[in-house]
Design an enzyme around this catalytic site. Structure first.
Site, PDB file in Angstrom:
ATOM      1  N   ASN A  10       0.739  -1.093  -0.143  1.00 44.12           N
ATOM      2  CA  ASN A  10       0.086  -0.863   0.118  1.00 44.12           C
ATOM      3  C   ASN A  10       0.897   1.348   0.409  1.00 44.12           C
ATOM      4  O   ASN A  10       1.527   1.427   0.911  1.00 44.12           O
ATOM      5  CB  ASN A  10      -0.845   0.066   1.496  1.00 44.12           C
ATOM      6  CG  ASN A  10      -1.784   0.793   1.466  1.00 44.12           C
ATOM      7  OD1 ASN A  10      -1.975   2.003   0.453  1.00 44.12           O
ATOM      8  ND2 ASN A  10      -2.618   1.482   2.546  1.00 44.12           N
ATOM      9  N   LYS A  12       0.659   4.430  -0.175  1.00 44.85           N
ATOM     10  CA  LYS A  12      -0.366   5.152   0.198  1.00 44.85           C
ATOM     11  C   LYS A  12      -0.046   6.498  -0.299  1.00 44.85           C
ATOM     12  O   LYS A  12      -0.256   6.560  -2.288  1.00 44.85           O
ATOM     13  CB  LYS A  12      -0.160   5.647   2.290  1.00 44.85           C
ATOM     14  CG  LYS A  12      -0.229   4.738   2.685  1.00 44.85           C
ATOM     15  CD  LYS A  12      -0.049   4.415   3.949  1.00 44.85           C
ATOM     16  CE  LYS A  12      -0.374   3.052   5.145  1.00 44.85           C
ATOM     17  NZ  LYS A  12      -0.497   3.717   5.808  1.00 44.85           N
ATOM     18  N   HIS A  99      -9.686   1.086   4.463  1.00 47.40           N
ATOM     19  CA  HIS A  99      -8.002   1.795   5.146  1.00 47.40           C
ATOM     20  C   HIS A  99      -8.504   2.052   6.523  1.00 47.40           C
ATOM     21  O   HIS A  99      -9.598   3.513   6.241  1.00 47.40           O
ATOM     22  CB  HIS A  99      -7.320   1.905   4.838  1.00 47.40           C
ATOM     23  CG  HIS A  99      -6.350   1.695   4.736  1.00 47.40           C
ATOM     24  ND1 HIS A  99      -5.929   2.958   6.058  1.00 47.40           N
ATOM     25  CD2 HIS A  99      -4.791   1.115   4.944  1.00 47.40           C
ATOM     26  CE1 HIS A  99      -4.448   2.424   6.319  1.00 47.40           C
ATOM     27  NE2 HIS A  99      -4.270   1.691   5.581  1.00 47.40           N
ATOM     28  N   GLU A 101      -7.392   4.908   7.528  1.00 48.31           N
ATOM     29  CA  GLU A 101      -6.655   6.317   7.414  1.00 48.31           C
ATOM     30  C   GLU A 101      -8.046   6.777   6.582  1.00 48.31           C
ATOM     31  O   GLU A 101      -8.198   7.512   6.901  1.00 48.31           O
ATOM     32  CB  GLU A 101      -5.465   6.186   5.808  1.00 48.31           C
ATOM     33  CG  GLU A 101      -4.621   6.226   7.442  1.00 48.31           C
ATOM     34  CD  GLU A 101      -3.112   5.604   6.751  1.00 48.31           C
ATOM     35  OE1 GLU A 101      -3.013   5.888   5.700  1.00 48.31           O
ATOM     36  OE2 GLU A 101      -2.046   5.225   7.477  1.00 48.31           O
ATOM     37  N   GLU A 171      -5.778  -5.312   9.903  1.00 49.91           N
ATOM     38  CA  GLU A 171      -4.335  -3.828  10.530  1.00 49.91           C
ATOM     39  C   GLU A 171      -5.495  -3.431  11.996  1.00 49.91           C
ATOM     40  O   GLU A 171      -6.233  -2.600  11.949  1.00 49.91           O
ATOM     41  CB  GLU A 171      -4.599  -3.468   9.658  1.00 49.91           C
ATOM     42  CG  GLU A 171      -3.938  -3.945   8.177  1.00 49.91           C
ATOM     43  CD  GLU A 171      -3.606  -2.425   7.213  1.00 49.91           C
ATOM     44  OE1 GLU A 171      -2.692  -2.658   6.766  1.00 49.91           O
ATOM     45  OE2 GLU A 171      -4.288  -1.371   7.071  1.00 49.91           O
ATOM     46  N   GLY A 177       1.977   1.870  11.130  1.00 52.19           N
ATOM     47  CA  GLY A 177       2.849   2.959  11.084  1.00 52.19           C
ATOM     48  C   GLY A 177       3.953   3.476  12.323  1.00 52.19           C
ATOM     49  O   GLY A 177       4.478   4.449  12.154  1.00 52.19           O
ATOM     50  N   SER A 217       2.878  -1.807  10.367  1.00 49.97           N
ATOM     51  CA  SER A 217       4.561  -2.219  10.392  1.00 49.97           C
ATOM     52  C   SER A 217       5.348  -3.625  10.420  1.00 49.97           C
ATOM     53  O   SER A 217       5.797  -3.914  11.310  1.00 49.97           O
ATOM     54  CB  SER A 217       4.217  -2.282  12.731  1.00 49.97           C
ATOM     55  OG  SER A 217       4.023  -0.840  12.484  1.00 49.97           O
TER      56      SER A 217
HETATM   57  P1  PGA Z   1       2.589   0.440   7.205  1.00 51.90           P
HETATM   58  O1  PGA Z   1       1.334   0.316   6.853  1.00 51.90           O
HETATM   59  O2  PGA Z   1       3.335  -1.331   7.024  1.00 51.90           O
HETATM   60  O3  PGA Z   1       3.571   1.609   7.450  1.00 51.90           O
HETATM   61  O4  PGA Z   1       2.273   0.391   9.218  1.00 51.90           O
HETATM   62  C1  PGA Z   1       0.514  -0.833   6.782  1.00 51.90           C
HETATM   63  C2  PGA Z   1      -1.210  -0.114   6.336  1.00 51.90           C
HETATM   64  O5  PGA Z   1      -1.842   1.227   6.570  1.00 51.90           O
HETATM   65  O6  PGA Z   1      -1.581  -0.736   5.615  1.00 51.90           O
END
Ligand code: PGA
Length: 256
Positions: A10, A12, A99, A101, A171, A177, A217
């Site tokens: 992803n 982003k 997601h 976010e 997740e 993150g 992560s």
């Molecule tokens: P990350 O993000 O691996 O940077 O923690 C995962 C995601 O948001 O899909």
């Protein structure tokens, strides 16, 4: 269990179309060293889909293309939105839906997730549906109930055939993150509970076929621990997917 492992990146809101084309070329080169089977997916921003799909097609790279969101109508007066038909036209076979976010910053709800999931399937695109709990829910011990409610609402009303094709990414929000992760065992407990929920909704065959990814992560150093768990079929990778080397190290850990 013959579910195919999947590692999805992803990206982003990172990479211009030119940067995306270079990144997918770098990933393709590193993938040549991977032995064993694993499905690799990259999800650039909308603006990078065309450039990345051109590289994938032209170089015949074994990477599937995904988008990071989709609207539920095929076309219409919806300024700023992108339809499943448009994504299919650009060669997308996957789309991330729900997601955290988007749930946090863009008013995504279980109901809009469900509309998007249905619309994606109707256009032949497989949704990667994201679910996961905030820290307060984790600390109160309510994770499995919280995630079950998200799954039941988000993927309601499908055929058993589509349910079998589903990809659900577990997740935990507090792991995205942050460098923090649940233990592989506790991630697997939630993955197993997601599978049980799909089993109750659509029957055991769909539950056995659908894939559950872990996300939050995931790094080259911890990936193999998650991939060793029986109900985890791969990873949705954010930060570590933006460098070809770390992304492909995670792919290697998943290859079977
Ligand atoms: P990350 O993000 O691996 O940077 O923690 C995962 C995601 O948001 O899909």
């Amino acid at each position: 269990m013959d579910r195919r492992m999947m590692v999805a990146g992803n990206w982003k809101m990172y990479t211009t179309s030119g940067e995306g084309a270079v990144l997918v070329q770098d990933v393709a080169r590193e993938l040549e060293a991977v032995r064993g089977d694993v499905e690799v997916v990259v999800c650039p921003p909308f603006t990078g889909l065309k450039a990345v799909s051109t590289v994938i097609e032209y170089d015949r790279v074994p990477i599937a293309l995904g988008a990071q969101d989709v609207f539920w109508e095929l076309e219409g007066a919806f300024t700023g939105e992108v339809s499943p038909r448009m994504l299919a036209d650009l060669g997308c076979s996957y789309v991330i839906v729900g997601h955290s976010e988007r749930r946090e910053h863009f008013a995504e709800t279980d109901e809009t997730v469900n509309r998007k999931v249905k619309a994606a399937f109707a256009s032949g695109i497989t949704p990667i549906v994201c679910v996961g709990e905030p820290l307060a829910v984790r600390e109160s011990g309510e994770t499995e109930r919280f995630v079950r409610d998200q799954v039941m609402a988000g993927v309601a009303g499908l055929s058993a055939e589509d349910a079998a094709r589903l990809v659900i990414a577990y997740e935990p929000i507090w792991a995205i993150g942050t460098g923090r992760t649940p233990t592989p065992e506790s991630a697997n407990d939630v993955a197993r509970s997601i599978r049980a929920t799909i089993g109750a909704m659509y029957g055991p065959p769909a539950a056995m076929q659908m894939r559950v990814l872990y996300g939050g992560s995931v790094k080259p150093e911890n990936a193999r621990h998650f991939f060793g768990e029986p109900d985890i079929d791969g990873a949705l990778v954010g930060g570590a997917s933006l460098a070809a080397e770390s992304f492909v190290e995670i792919v290697k850990a998943a290859a079977r």
